[in-house]
Design a protein around this motif. Structure first.
Motif, PDB file in Angstrom:
ATOM      1  N   SER A 141       0.830  -1.207   0.000  1.00  0.00           N
ATOM      2  CA  SER A 141       0.000   0.000   0.000  1.00  0.00           C
ATOM      3  C   SER A 141       0.863   1.254   0.000  1.00  0.00           C
ATOM      4  O   SER A 141       1.318   1.701   1.048  1.00  0.00           O
ATOM      5  N   PRO A 142       1.101   1.852  -1.168  1.00  0.00           N
ATOM      6  CA  PRO A 142       1.862   3.110  -1.201  1.00  0.00           C
ATOM      7  C   PRO A 142       1.064   4.213  -0.517  1.00  0.00           C
ATOM      8  O   PRO A 142      -0.149   4.105  -0.372  1.00  0.00           O
ATOM      9  N   ASN A 143       1.770   5.254  -0.097  1.00  0.00           N
ATOM     10  CA  ASN A 143       1.105   6.363   0.581  1.00  0.00           C
ATOM     11  C   ASN A 143       0.669   7.395  -0.473  1.00  0.00           C
ATOM     12  O   ASN A 143       1.356   8.367  -0.736  1.00  0.00           O
ATOM     13  N   TRP A 144      -0.478   7.146  -1.100  1.00  0.00           N
ATOM     14  CA  TRP A 144      -0.925   8.003  -2.202  1.00  0.00           C
ATOM     15  C   TRP A 144      -1.385   9.368  -1.707  1.00  0.00           C
ATOM     16  O   TRP A 144      -1.928   9.483  -0.619  1.00  0.00           O
ATOM     17  N   HIS A 145      -1.165  10.369  -2.544  1.00  0.00           N
ATOM     18  CA  HIS A 145      -1.715  11.704  -2.260  1.00  0.00           C
ATOM     19  C   HIS A 145      -2.724  12.024  -3.340  1.00  0.00           C
ATOM     20  O   HIS A 145      -2.362  12.214  -4.501  1.00  0.00           O
ATOM     21  N   TRP A 146      -3.981  12.036  -2.971  1.00  0.00           N
ATOM     22  CA  TRP A 146      -5.047  12.232  -3.954  1.00  0.00           C
ATOM     23  C   TRP A 146      -5.276  13.720  -4.205  1.00  0.00           C
ATOM     24  O   TRP A 146      -5.292  14.517  -3.263  1.00  0.00           O
ATOM     25  N   ASN A 147      -5.464  14.064  -5.464  1.00  0.00           N
ATOM     26  CA  ASN A 147      -5.836  15.438  -5.797  1.00  0.00           C
ATOM     27  C   ASN A 147      -7.360  15.552  -5.702  1.00  0.00           C
ATOM     28  O   ASN A 147      -8.071  15.222  -6.630  1.00  0.00           O
ATOM     29  N   GLY A 148      -7.826  15.987  -4.556  1.00  0.00           N
ATOM     30  CA  GLY A 148      -9.277  16.118  -4.366  1.00  0.00           C
ATOM     31  C   GLY A 148      -9.875  14.906  -3.689  1.00  0.00           C
ATOM     32  O   GLY A 148      -9.222  13.877  -3.524  1.00  0.00           O
ATOM     33  N   ALA A 149     -11.132  15.036  -3.283  1.00  0.00           N
ATOM     34  CA  ALA A 149     -11.822  13.972  -2.545  1.00  0.00           C
ATOM     35  C   ALA A 149     -12.268  12.876  -3.515  1.00  0.00           C
ATOM     36  O   ALA A 149     -12.609  13.152  -4.662  1.00  0.00           O
ATOM     37  N   LEU A 150     -12.237  11.623  -3.054  1.00  0.00           N
ATOM     38  CA  LEU A 150     -12.687  10.493  -3.869  1.00  0.00           C
ATOM     39  C   LEU A 150     -14.140  10.176  -3.518  1.00  0.00           C
ATOM     40  O   LEU A 150     -14.506  10.150  -2.345  1.00  0.00           O
ATOM     41  N   ALA A 151     -14.955   9.938  -4.537  1.00  0.00           N
ATOM     42  CA  ALA A 151     -16.374   9.626  -4.300  1.00  0.00           C
ATOM     43  C   ALA A 151     -16.534   8.164  -3.898  1.00  0.00           C
ATOM     44  O   ALA A 151     -15.749   7.301  -4.313  1.00  0.00           O
ATOM     45  N   ASN A 152     -17.549   7.887  -3.078  1.00  0.00           N
ATOM     46  CA  ASN A 152     -17.857   6.494  -2.745  1.00  0.00           C
ATOM     47  C   ASN A 152     -18.458   5.801  -3.966  1.00  0.00           C
ATOM     48  O   ASN A 152     -19.056   6.451  -4.825  1.00  0.00           O
ATOM     49  N   ARG A 153     -18.284   4.473  -4.031  1.00  0.00           N
ATOM     50  CA  ARG A 153     -18.852   3.708  -5.149  1.00  0.00           C
ATOM     51  C   ARG A 153     -20.182   3.102  -4.717  1.00  0.00           C
ATOM     52  O   ARG A 153     -20.302   2.584  -3.605  1.00  0.00           O
TER      53      ARG A 153
ATOM     54  N   ASN B 153      -3.778  13.407 -16.523  1.00  0.00           N
ATOM     55  CA  ASN B 153      -5.100  13.438 -17.187  1.00  0.00           C
ATOM     56  C   ASN B 153      -6.068  14.368 -16.470  1.00  0.00           C
ATOM     57  O   ASN B 153      -7.200  14.539 -16.908  1.00  0.00           O
ATOM     58  N   GLY B 154      -5.648  14.866 -15.321  1.00  0.00           N
ATOM     59  CA  GLY B 154      -6.536  15.704 -14.517  1.00  0.00           C
ATOM     60  C   GLY B 154      -7.369  14.907 -13.520  1.00  0.00           C
ATOM     61  O   GLY B 154      -8.309  15.425 -12.922  1.00  0.00           O
ATOM     62  N   TRP B 155      -7.017  13.589 -13.339  1.00  0.00           N
ATOM     63  CA  TRP B 155      -7.749  12.754 -12.387  1.00  0.00           C
ATOM     64  C   TRP B 155      -7.141  12.922 -10.991  1.00  0.00           C
ATOM     65  O   TRP B 155      -6.079  13.516 -10.828  1.00  0.00           O
ATOM     66  N   SER B 156      -7.823  12.323  -9.990  1.00  0.00           N
ATOM     67  CA  SER B 156      -7.367  12.468  -8.597  1.00  0.00           C
ATOM     68  C   SER B 156      -6.067  11.729  -8.314  1.00  0.00           C
ATOM     69  O   SER B 156      -5.376  12.021  -7.345  1.00  0.00           O
TER      70      SER B 156
END
Ligand code: ZN
Length: 243
Positions: A7-19, A47-50
């Motif tokens: 599990s890498p320590n990802w840094h997300w650009n913005g909040a992730l939506a629930n599925r 691509n501009g994704w999180s």
């Protein structure tokens, strides 16, 4: 069933939506012969994704990386991200052939996801639920869909090799019927060659210690050394270390 997920320590650009639901487990290829999970994360950010759009990324050597959290939406099948999770394989399977190590890792991951999370989810190729050629014509899609459980189970006894495992099992069975009277010293010229490497390793690691008279190893003790040595190699391989 053991599956090690890095599990890498990802840094997300913005909040992730629930599925909302998980009807599909979609299989992808990276369309790149050699790439890391970190590179995929970088490409998807461009691509501009999180961040990395897949939930899992499996490298050619069989190492499995976690991408998006399991309960969040990914970005991997246009229009279906609210209904599916995505597993991406390193490689370009429009032309390449998938290494066995990678195929087995994907199968273990599928068995784990079906058993522990999504028993009713259907395993599909990206192209089956989206407008795409992914995961490429050489990706063993039907083989994995039909046989993933067999490959996943096979790996349980095949971490060193099936031949070695069978030989080990046969010897242990034979030993159980023998008198435990054969005594060897380190490195005794009478000690069987199959035990040398393991006994040397156990001595080097301080797991067994000699006396002035040597080690006094019985046949059973030789086999305990061999089993410990192989287990250590097996565990080291799983976590990517050298013994
Ligand atoms: Zn895809």
């Amino acid at each position: 069933m053991s599956v090690i997920i890095i599990s890498p320590n990802w840094h997300w650009n913005g909040a992730l939506a629930n599925r909302a639901r998980t009807d599909y487990i979609a299989l992808h290829h990276a369309e790149a012969s050699s790439c890391t999970a970190e590179q995929v994360d970088q490409w998807h950010k461009e691509n501009g994704w999180s961040g990395i759009g897949y939930h899992f990324f499996v490298r050619k050597d069989g190492k499995i990386y976690r991408g998006r959290p399991l309960d969040k939406q990914g970005a991997h099948v246009y229009g279906m991200n609210n209904r599916s999770i995505g597993i991406c394989a390193e490689g370009k399977y429009s032309t390449e052939t998938m290494p066995d190590e990678q195929k087995r890792a994907i199968c273990r991951l599928l068995a784990y996801l079906k058993d522990c999370y999504y028993p009713n989810a259907q395993i599909v190729g990206h192209k089956e639920i989206g407008d795409s050629d992914c995961p490429g014509r050489n990706y063993p899609l039907e083989d994995i869909k039909q046989n993933y459980r067999a490959y996943a189970a096979e790996k349980e006894v095949d971490e060193v090799s099936r031949e070695e495992y069978n030989a080990l099992a046969a010897r242990v069975e034979k030993l159980e019927k023998q008198q435990d009277t054969m005594i060897y010293n380190y490195v005794d010229k009478n000690m069987p060659a199959w035990a040398h490497e393991a006994v040397k390793w156990c001595v080097d690691k301080g797991i067994i210690q000699g006396t002035g008279d040597g080690l006094g190893l019985s046949n059973t003790k030789l086999w305990v050394c061999v089993v410990m040595y192989r287990l250590a190699k097996y565990i080291a391989k799983l976590v990517g270390m050298k013994v």
